[in-house]
Scaffold this motif. Structure first.
Motif, short mmCIF file in Angstrom:
data_model
loop_
_atom_site.label_atom_id
_atom_site.label_comp_id
_atom_site.label_asym_id
_atom_site.label_seq_id
_atom_site.Cartn_x
_atom_site.Cartn_y
_atom_site.Cartn_z
N GLU A 42 42.84 -1.54 -7.80
CA GLU A 42 42.67 -2.75 -7.28
C GLU A 42 41.58 -3.60 -8.00
O GLU A 42 41.71 -4.91 -8.22
CB GLU A 42 42.40 -2.76 -5.63
N LYS A 43 40.38 -3.02 -8.17
CA LYS A 43 39.34 -3.78 -8.96
C LYS A 43 39.70 -4.04 -10.24
O LYS A 43 39.41 -5.33 -10.61
CB LYS A 43 38.12 -3.06 -8.90
N ARG A 45 42.57 -4.79 -11.34
CA ARG A 45 43.55 -5.76 -11.04
C ARG A 45 43.09 -7.23 -11.08
O ARG A 45 43.07 -8.30 -11.36
CB ARG A 45 44.60 -5.52 -9.87
N THR A 46 41.81 -7.08 -9.95
CA THR A 46 41.04 -8.37 -9.55
C THR A 46 40.26 -8.93 -10.51
O THR A 46 40.18 -10.05 -11.03
CB THR A 46 39.91 -8.06 -8.44
#
Length: 101
Positions: A42-43, A45-46
């Motif tokens: 997720e990080k 992706r961010t």
């Protein structure tokens, strides 16, 4: 069951339905495939440093081919090899800090 022989798998099984489009993995499955935690993916992706993803019906999904391509982009032959890709955890725009304070 007694008397029934156990089937042996001697070769890789063919893909069940080869004419279907590529399979998409949700974040937990994709992270497990890469050996990362879901939060790490997720990080990535961010920060824009992770593998390509798609949003389908509001859900984030990854194509298996994109995960493999991203992992290969991080391939190195030595610790001094800068490599060709950017499979990294460093945020863009933030230089690495090596000096002691």
């Amino acid at each position: 069951m007694a008397g029934r022989p156990t089937p042996r798998i001697t070769a890789m099984q063919p893909e069940p339905l080869p004419n279907l489009p590529p399979r998409y993995l949700r974040t937990p499955e994709a992270a497990k495939f890469l050996g990362l935690s879901g939060r790490t993916l997720e990080k990535h992706r961010t920060f824009g440093t992770g593998p390509a993803y798609r949003k389908i019906g509001g859900r984030v999904v990854y194509r298996l081919e994109d995960l493999q391509h991203w992992a290969e982009a991080g391939a190195r032959t030595s610790t001094s090899d800068p490599g060709l890709g950017a499979a990294t955890t460093r945020r863009p725009g933030r230089p690495a800090v090596f000096a002691r304070r």
